[in-house]
Scaffold this active site. Structure first.
Site, short mmCIF file in Angstrom:
data_model
loop_
_atom_site.label_atom_id
_atom_site.label_comp_id
_atom_site.label_asym_id
_atom_site.label_seq_id
_atom_site.Cartn_x
_atom_site.Cartn_y
_atom_site.Cartn_z
N TYR A 18 -8.84 -22.76 -2.45
CA TYR A 18 -8.74 -23.32 -3.81
C TYR A 18 -9.97 -22.96 -4.64
O TYR A 18 -9.87 -22.56 -5.80
CB TYR A 18 -8.57 -24.83 -3.71
N LYS A 58 -10.00 -20.76 -8.05
CA LYS A 58 -10.48 -21.31 -9.31
C LYS A 58 -11.67 -20.53 -9.85
O LYS A 58 -11.84 -20.40 -11.08
CB LYS A 58 -10.83 -22.79 -9.13
#
Length: 254
Positions: free
Chosen positions: A155, A159
């Site tokens: 993640y 991002k």
């Protein structure tokens, strides 16, 4: 006070709930026609109903943003129903949290696929309408996790990648009147952060209370906090803001 905007067609991905739903509703309140996209069209019904009940115009579209054919079909459907989209909010996202020695290749690929590949495919499809109109607003959802977060190597990488993606879009598309910015939320009270609490083995209420104490404004964020920022970035007034990463986290971020 709502941001000043000419009514346009907006697409919000991952808009069945949470930040996406709040953003779709806010853009509709700004006067835009809104396409509510999520993996399952039926899950979009609540957001669409909230918009139409308030007098807005919206449709729900099911799409896997990591599938190029589905993206092309979804964008074409939106253009036919609402007009060519010139606002895009790439919000769709998933988590598959784990420490790296436990993380599977599928955990990695799934998260990178939705966040990065999905944002690429959606932006590539929609930019054609934006460049033709000589106007466009792209907002990508990054996160404070881009700076690193235990148990989220997939993640965090996705991002962080979205920040570079955003800056490059701004460079390539600026001459066509298209801006691209990223919003990086901190702790926002959503189903996704509830899932994080479950992973950590703590109650959501305790997780919120603990997190609020660590935030300078002494509260956690709400989806509407992010929607308000996106509302401004997609407005006519934000035309000289591009390639920026705006942390909406209740305090300064390094």
């Amino acid at each position: 006070m709502l941001a000043t905007s000419t009514p346009r067609t907006a697409i919000v991905t991952g808009a069945a709930r949470g930040i996406g739903a709040a953003t779709a509703k806010r853009l509709a309140a700004d006067g835009h026609r809104v396409a509510v996209l999520d993996l399952d069209a039926a899950s979009c019904a609540e957001t669409v109903a909230a918009i139409t009940d308030a007098g807005g115009q919206a449709i729900g579209v099911g799409v896997d943003v990591a599938d190029a054919d589905q993206v092309a079909a979804a964008v074409a459907q939106v253009a036919e129903a609402l007009g060519g989209p010139t606002i895009l909010v790439n919000n769709a996202g998933i988590t598959r949290d784990n420490l790296i020695f436990k993380m599977t290749e599928q955990d990695w690929d799934s998260v990178i696929g939705v966040h990065l590949r999905g944002s690429f495919l959606m932006s590539r499809a929609v930019q054609a309408y934006m460049t033709q109109e000589k106007f466009g607003r792209i907002v990508n959802l990054s996160s404070t996790s881009a700076q690193g977060n235990r148990g989220q190597v997939n993640y965090s990488a996705a991002k962080a990648g979205l920040q570079g993606f955003t800056k490059t879009l701004a460079i390539e598309l600026g001459k066509f009147g298209v801006t691209a910015n990223a919003v990086a939320p901190g702790f926002i009270q959503t189903d996704m952060t509830r899932a994080t609490a479950e992973r950590l083995g703590v109650s959501f209420e305790d997780f919120i209370a603990f997190s609020a104490k660590e935030i300078p404004v002494q509260r956690v964020g709400q989806p509407e906090d992010i929607a308000a920022t996106i509302s401004f970035l997609t407005s006519d007034e934000a035309g000289f803001i591009s390639g920026q990463v705006i942390y909406v986290a209740g305090g300064p971020m390094d």
